[in-house]
Design a protein around this motif. Sequence first.
Motif, PDB file in Angstrom:
ATOM      1  N   UNK A  46       0.850  -1.199   0.000  1.00  0.00           N
ATOM      2  CA  UNK A  46       0.000   0.000   0.000  1.00  0.00           C
ATOM      3  C   UNK A  46       0.881   1.243   0.000  1.00  0.00           C
ATOM      4  N   UNK A  47       0.247   2.407   0.248  1.00  0.00           N
ATOM      5  CA  UNK A  47       0.957   3.677   0.190  1.00  0.00           C
ATOM      6  C   UNK A  47       2.105   3.728   1.185  1.00  0.00           C
ATOM      7  N   UNK A  48       1.858   3.150   2.376  1.00  0.00           N
ATOM      8  CA  UNK A  48       2.892   3.186   3.415  1.00  0.00           C
ATOM      9  C   UNK A  48       4.133   2.425   2.981  1.00  0.00           C
ATOM     10  N   UNK A  49       3.884   1.244   2.387  1.00  0.00           N
ATOM     11  CA  UNK A  49       5.023   0.451   1.917  1.00  0.00           C
ATOM     12  C   UNK A  49       5.785   1.233   0.851  1.00  0.00           C
ATOM     13  N   UNK A  50       5.044   1.889  -0.001  1.00  0.00           N
ATOM     14  CA  UNK A  50       5.682   2.680  -1.061  1.00  0.00           C
ATOM     15  C   UNK A  50       6.532   3.787  -0.456  1.00  0.00           C
ATOM     16  N   UNK A  51       5.999   4.398   0.641  1.00  0.00           N
ATOM     17  CA  UNK A  51       6.752   5.433   1.327  1.00  0.00           C
ATOM     18  C   UNK A  51       8.055   4.863   1.867  1.00  0.00           C
ATOM     19  N   UNK A  52       7.960   3.658   2.468  1.00  0.00           N
ATOM     20  CA  UNK A  52       9.158   3.006   3.005  1.00  0.00           C
ATOM     21  C   UNK A  52      10.166   2.763   1.891  1.00  0.00           C
ATOM     22  N   UNK A  53       9.662   2.366   0.721  1.00  0.00           N
ATOM     23  CA  UNK A  53      10.571   2.105  -0.391  1.00  0.00           C
ATOM     24  C   UNK A  53      11.329   3.365  -0.781  1.00  0.00           C
ATOM     25  N   UNK A  54      10.559   4.454  -0.895  1.00  0.00           N
ATOM     26  CA  UNK A  54      11.201   5.688  -1.300  1.00  0.00           C
ATOM     27  C   UNK A  54      12.208   6.130  -0.252  1.00  0.00           C
ATOM     28  N   UNK A  55      11.857   5.953   1.029  1.00  0.00           N
ATOM     29  CA  UNK A  55      12.775   6.329   2.097  1.00  0.00           C
ATOM     30  C   UNK A  55      14.033   5.472   2.041  1.00  0.00           C
ATOM     31  N   UNK A  56      13.867   4.163   1.824  1.00  0.00           N
ATOM     32  CA  UNK A  56      15.023   3.276   1.771  1.00  0.00           C
ATOM     33  C   UNK A  56      15.939   3.649   0.621  1.00  0.00           C
ATOM     34  N   UNK A  57      15.322   3.977  -0.505  1.00  0.00           N
ATOM     35  CA  UNK A  57      16.130   4.349  -1.660  1.00  0.00           C
ATOM     36  C   UNK A  57      16.863   5.664  -1.412  1.00  0.00           C
ATOM     37  N   UNK A  58      16.185   6.588  -0.736  1.00  0.00           N
ATOM     38  CA  UNK A  58      16.855   7.840  -0.389  1.00  0.00           C
ATOM     39  C   UNK A  58      18.037   7.549   0.521  1.00  0.00           C
ATOM     40  N   UNK A  59      17.854   6.631   1.462  1.00  0.00           N
ATOM     41  CA  UNK A  59      18.948   6.234   2.346  1.00  0.00           C
ATOM     42  C   UNK A  59      20.109   5.678   1.531  1.00  0.00           C
ATOM     43  N   UNK A  60      19.786   4.835   0.527  1.00  0.00           N
ATOM     44  CA  UNK A  60      20.840   4.252  -0.293  1.00  0.00           C
ATOM     45  C   UNK A  60      21.608   5.335  -1.029  1.00  0.00           C
ATOM     46  N   UNK A  61      20.887   6.317  -1.577  1.00  0.00           N
ATOM     47  CA  UNK A  61      21.541   7.407  -2.301  1.00  0.00           C
ATOM     48  C   UNK A  61      22.416   8.222  -1.370  1.00  0.00           C
ATOM     49  N   UNK A  62      21.905   8.480  -0.160  1.00  0.00           N
ATOM     50  CA  UNK A  62      22.694   9.240   0.810  1.00  0.00           C
ATOM     51  C   UNK A  62      23.976   8.519   1.161  1.00  0.00           C
ATOM     52  N   UNK A  63      23.845   7.191   1.395  1.00  0.00           N
ATOM     53  CA  UNK A  63      25.035   6.432   1.794  1.00  0.00           C
ATOM     54  C   UNK A  63      26.086   6.449   0.706  1.00  0.00           C
ATOM     55  N   UNK A  64      25.612   6.406  -0.554  1.00  0.00           N
ATOM     56  CA  UNK A  64      26.583   6.319  -1.641  1.00  0.00           C
ATOM     57  C   UNK A  64      27.232   7.670  -1.931  1.00  0.00           C
ATOM     58  N   UNK A  65      26.364   8.693  -2.031  1.00  0.00           N
ATOM     59  CA  UNK A  65      26.892  10.014  -2.335  1.00  0.00           C
ATOM     60  C   UNK A  65      26.947  10.783  -1.026  1.00  0.00           C
ATOM     61  N   UNK A  66      28.068  10.658  -0.335  1.00  0.00           N
ATOM     62  CA  UNK A  66      28.167  11.310   0.971  1.00  0.00           C
ATOM     63  C   UNK A  66      28.078  12.806   0.829  1.00  0.00           C
TER      64      UNK A  66
END
Lengths: 216, 615
Positions: A46-66
């Motif tokens: 649902x929408x919440x899971x989608x939100x989690x996905x976007x947050x996780x991906x943002x986390x991945x981008x942050x970790x990679x591009x410090x």
Amino acid sequence: MLEKILILLCLSSALAEQPCKPDASDGYKVRLSIKTALGDEAYVWNENEMFLFRATLAFAMRSHLNGQEFDVSNIIVCDETPRVTFWFVVTSPLNTSGLVDKGVVEEAIRMSRNRINSAFLLTDKTLEFIGITPTLTAPVNPDTPPWLIVFGVVMGAVGAGIIVVLVSPLVLKKRKKNEETDEDEEETGVKAVENGSTREGVYNMSFSDDERLTQM
Amino acid sequence: MDREAESAEQTQVHGLQEMTERPKWDNKVQYLLTCIGFAVGLGNVWRFPYLCQVYGGGAFLIPYVIALVFEGLPLLHMELAIGQRLRMGSVGVWNSISPYMGGLGVASMAVSFLVGLFYNMILAWILWYFFHSFQSPLPWRDCPLNLNHTGYVSECEKSSAVNYFWYRETLNVTPNIETSGSLQWWLVLCLATAWCLVYICFIRGIETIGKAIYITATFPYLVLTIFLVRALTLSGATDGLIYLFTPNWETLKNPEVWLDAATQIFFSLSLAFGGLIAFSSYNAQKNNCERDALIVGCVNSFTSIYASIPIFAILGFKANENYNACRNWNILRLTNAFNIADENITLENYGDWLNYLNTTDPSEVDNLNLKTCDLQTFLDQSASGTGLAFIVFTEAVINMPGSQVWAVLFFVMLFSLGLSSMFGNLEGVLTPLLDLHMVPSWMPKEIFTGLICLSSFTVALIFTLGSGNYWLEIFNSYVGSMPLLIIAFFEIISVVYIYGINRFNDDIEWMSGRRPNFYWQATWRFISPFMLLVVFVAYVVVEAEKQPTYNAWNPDYVDFPLADVQPYPKWVYAICVLLSVLPVVSIPIVAMYKFTGFLKKYIENRHIYMTLSLV
């Protein structure tokens, strides 16, 4: 004036929609197979899971591009299907209309793949990023191959067995010899007494000389 | 009459010598178990079920039982009887029956030696797989990664992980028989282990064999029962069993079925190796050999049938797994292409979904290139021999829960089956050599058996080369087939017509207390020799029609992973013919030699007679 504002609005909304579309050049398709992975314990997408996905991906981008502060709003998602597939693109926090390069996104995802998978209780097979092949697990290569260990055990046992089988009659012979030398000393005393014994095989030396004489 | 008196004297003298020296079985059970162990071998597990499957299931049992009754049992009874009566190994026995037939014993010995060479190589392969069964996951489950870890090794991807493990990591097979490759050190180690294991059981002849046989002959039955119970609980087992036993009566019209049944019964009972003669020569003379023969023959056939049940249950399970995997692959393709929620299409409603999607969007469905999944095609993927054990069965074991346990059990069972057969092969070599007093008196028996094992190991190193598997196939086809048929035919002719069937009947009456009944008389005198002759001729005709080719594993072949069918080069074919002819050439050579000796004597006698009469 009003017309210009309307045109600008239309353009801006069009521009806002444009980054995320199926087959976007800088986007990736994601496919989730939640029921396959979790069976009865599957959660509903649902929408919440989608939100989690976007947050996780943002986390991945942050970790990679410090340094670059990616936010949930930088991950744009579209074209969701009941299969649970969708496309996403990543916008740069420095330039909201510019998309982050495909290669950079791929590297970021590869680095944090494990974290993304565990956030959703899925695996490389059930959470697929179409186009990003999962890195194959390198096989565990122990220093001594286990088969050599089993071989060593079997060969050692067989070798020991062969030696035992070969040596044991020699040991028995030696023991018998020792026993026999003891017995012989006893027997010479006994023989003199048991002259008329029932032992047929005893060669009685005292009679043989007489026989030769009588034959002659 | 002179000749008979001479041979009777010979047997008496031998008898006197042996009554003091000849070893004997501890009890009857040892003897029976050894004979059963010799007869029951790898062929019962991996050849008989294959023949059953290919030749129409239950219908194959008919030619099989007929061949057993009219060919197998009479020959078996005859071999056990002559060994027991004459109390010598194969060379001594045939020399006693007729000096002209002494070559039969030499031929049996040669065949036993040659078969022992390659048979132990198979045991070495079984040991290799056994050593590798103690890993988790099993090494033949996954393909190894290529050099830069981007994907799997291409040879493995194109064929399968199980095939790759067998052909590349075990055999390291060369693309054809001309390329010999080098000695594969891991196979040399396994071969050495196999020969050491054989040596420790064989070290003092039947004294040690008799102890070892309690385990090696009974353990396979235990494992087969465990597998039976496990296999029947697997899904798809019933499909395999129905497939195996459904009789297809049409196949009985094909003469090849009868030929294969006759040859199968013949090789399965391990006749003409001289091993059975050797085993029965260690018996007491007053022993009911008729009952022994019936027991050994029937237990052998019962084992074949009993073994085929778990084998086919497991093969049915494997076919079912492959069938489900095929259908699941189709389902995944459809689900991904049409973005349907996952697990909405299941194996049950797959048909309905396919129809619905075909009606709504046929072009898209076509583009997907869905596989046609048919359970029959998967069941038809039959295999026999090493293919069954090392490719098909290992693949099935991966899917069973607790794979390591099943793999270990299976390979230990195969090893015991093969080991008990090896005893017979080696006794067929040892006993004649002992009887001919070719062993120097200073050499203890242990060293002599060690020498036999060492020399066999050295010669068998051929099979550890890269092309070893191809050479093993050659030995298997050319040594282990035609020479045996020839030897058996001459055996029965010698006993019935040269030794004399009446004398033979008297001997059996003396040994077992009963004169052989009409069934034995009819089969010995006419039916069995006739059947052997027919089988031999048919076998030669069938083999001559076939082009001598072999299946090579060539990764560079266009149609890889299909087998690259190659013809044998001329020099290899010459070796094949040599292997078939050399063992049996001793029969005419010895006969000629004895005959020329006889002729010389006759001419000399005539000369003396003529000169005397002139005087």
